[in-house]
Design an enzyme around this catalytic site. Structure first.
Site, short mmCIF file in Angstrom:
data_model
loop_
_atom_site.label_atom_id
_atom_site.label_comp_id
_atom_site.label_asym_id
_atom_site.label_seq_id
_atom_site.Cartn_x
_atom_site.Cartn_y
_atom_site.Cartn_z
N ASN A 1 0.85 -1.18 0.00
CA ASN A 1 0.00 0.00 0.00
C ASN A 1 0.89 1.24 0.00
O ASN A 1 1.66 1.45 0.94
CB ASN A 1 -0.89 -0.05 1.26
N HIS B 1 0.89 6.08 1.70
CA HIS B 1 1.65 6.93 2.63
C HIS B 1 2.71 7.76 1.90
O HIS B 1 3.14 8.79 2.42
CB HIS B 1 2.24 6.06 3.74
N HIS C 1 -5.68 3.54 -1.84
CA HIS C 1 -7.01 3.83 -1.31
C HIS C 1 -7.41 5.23 -1.78
O HIS C 1 -6.83 6.22 -1.35
CB HIS C 1 -6.94 3.78 0.23
N ARG D 1 -9.69 7.81 -1.22
CA ARG D 1 -10.67 8.19 -0.21
C ARG D 1 -11.54 9.33 -0.72
O ARG D 1 -11.11 10.14 -1.53
CB ARG D 1 -9.96 8.65 1.07
N ARG E 1 -7.37 12.60 0.89
CA ARG E 1 -6.28 13.07 1.76
C ARG E 1 -4.91 12.60 1.30
O ARG E 1 -3.91 13.20 1.64
CB ARG E 1 -6.52 12.65 3.20
N GLU F 1 -8.65 0.33 -3.18
CA GLU F 1 -9.55 0.36 -2.01
C GLU F 1 -10.46 1.56 -2.14
O GLU F 1 -9.99 2.67 -2.39
CB GLU F 1 -8.74 0.55 -0.74
N THR G 1 -8.43 3.66 8.16
CA THR G 1 -9.60 2.78 8.22
C THR G 1 -9.60 2.07 9.57
O THR G 1 -8.65 1.39 9.93
CB THR G 1 -9.53 1.73 7.08
N GLU H 1 -10.93 -9.46 2.93
CA GLU H 1 -9.67 -9.04 3.54
C GLU H 1 -9.97 -8.83 5.02
O GLU H 1 -10.80 -7.99 5.38
CB GLU H 1 -9.13 -7.75 2.90
N HIS I 1 -3.82 -4.36 7.43
CA HIS I 1 -3.91 -3.23 8.35
C HIS I 1 -3.01 -3.38 9.57
O HIS I 1 -3.14 -4.33 10.34
CB HIS I 1 -5.34 -2.93 8.83
N GLY I 2 -2.10 -2.43 9.67
CA GLY I 2 -1.27 -2.29 10.86
C GLY I 2 -0.14 -3.30 10.98
O GLY I 2 0.56 -3.30 11.99
N1 PXP Z 1 -5.85 -2.98 3.83
C1 PXP Z 1 -6.81 -2.06 3.98
C2 PXP Z 1 -8.21 -2.42 3.61
C3 PXP Z 1 -6.51 -0.76 4.45
O1 PXP Z 1 -7.49 0.15 4.61
C4 PXP Z 1 -5.16 -0.45 4.73
C5 PXP Z 1 -4.81 0.95 5.16
O2 PXP Z 1 -5.11 1.84 4.15
C6 PXP Z 1 -4.20 -1.45 4.56
C7 PXP Z 1 -4.57 -2.70 4.13
C8 PXP Z 1 -2.75 -1.20 4.85
O3 PXP Z 1 -2.61 -0.89 6.21
P1 PXP Z 1 -1.25 -0.34 6.79
O4 PXP Z 1 -0.93 0.90 6.03
O5 PXP Z 1 -1.57 -0.09 8.22
O6 PXP Z 1 -0.22 -1.40 6.57
#
Ligand code: PXP
Length: 249
Positions: free
Chosen positions: A8, A11, A44, A46, A50, A74, A105, A159, A200-201
């Site tokens: 992803n 960032h 993503h 959004r 952002r 996303e 998210t 997911e 995520h995370g």
């Molecule tokens: N999957 C989804 C559905 C997400 O919303 C995100 C964050 O945008 C990620 C994966 C990746 O998460 P992270 O940036 O925390 O690794």
């Protein structure tokens, strides 16, 4: 099974938007990530724009096509955003919940909520009509009720939101309850012939127990990768600039 890595790169766009400059380039990030062996790029788009902008989608998708790798877009279920996805026809769309005030998210889709479900069904229909080759995943929690609800919807994969797991990992809290949930969810999702993804995370460390468990076919990871990349590159970039200054004297 070797799981796929979706990177992803939102960032990178966050950093760019912070200053309103044209750099760091999201297209360059896509190229670098794919060159390094990522199996997929995740971005993503959004509603509040952002980080990723509408104009980022085509160049990122272009790099994915050059490397013959899928773009996983996303999006929330807002019809205007779904329409943009339909125009770009990514290989995958991951439908996620979105709140404007959230920092990221915050959890999976509330499939038990009537209005949320209705919006989701509309989005799925819109995608099926206008971009039939796009596969769809739902970003959801691994709880039994949510998994059962997801199986009623015509999607290719789920997911699983690993945000709470990842947070508890960092705080050294017990993780077994998550692993148990994932095992049960996996059995049901695979019995229905669908894909089982996670995201995520996650960090290189919190990934370890999940890799040992060996259930997820795909991981979408961004924040940790981009953060860690700063340290992988900082010395090199500063050394180069320092050299440049000396050479000019
Ligand atoms: N999957 C989804 C559905 C997400 O919303 C995100 C964050 O945008 C990620 C994966 C990746 O998460 P992270 O940036 O925390 O690794």
């Amino acid at each position: 099974m070797i799981p796929r890595l979706g990177v992803n790169i939102d960032h990178v766009a966050t950093l760019r938007q912070q200053r309103g400059e044209s750099y760091p380039s999201i297209a360059r990030a896509a190229e670098a990530v794919l060159k390094a062996g990522a199996d997929q790029i995740t971005i993503h788009l959004r509603e509040d724009r952002r980080h990723i902008q509408d104009a980022d989608v085509a160049p990122v998708h272009g790099w994915c096509k050059k490397f013959n790798r899928p773009l996983n877009l996303e999006i929330g279920s807002h019809p205007e955003i779904v329409e943009i996805a339909c125009r770009h026809k990514p290989e995958w769309v991951c439908l996620v919940p979105e709140k404007r005030e959230e920092r990221t998210t915050e959890g999976g889709l509330a499939l038990e909520d009537g209005p949320t479900l209705a919006r989701l069904v509309k989005a799925l229909d819109q995608l099926a009509q206008k971009s039939p080759a796009t596969k769809v995943s739902l970003f959801i929690e691994a709880s039994a009720g949510t998994i059962a609800q997801s199986l009623k919807l015509p999607v290719h994969a789920v997911e699983i939101h690993t945000g709470d797991y990842a947070k508890d990992f960092l705080e050294n809290k017990p993780l077994q309850k998550y692993l148990d949930l994932y095992a049960r969810a996996h059995a049901e999702i695979k019995a229905a012939g669908r894909g089982f993804h996670a995201g995520h995370g996650l960090t290189d460390q919190s990934l370890v127990p999940l890799l040992k468990q060996g259930l997820f076919e795909e991981y979408n990871i961004g924040h940790w990768i981009v953060g860690e990349s700063v340290f992988a590159g900082l010395e090199h970039v500063v050394a180069q600039m320092s050299k440049q200054l000396k050479e000019r004297v």
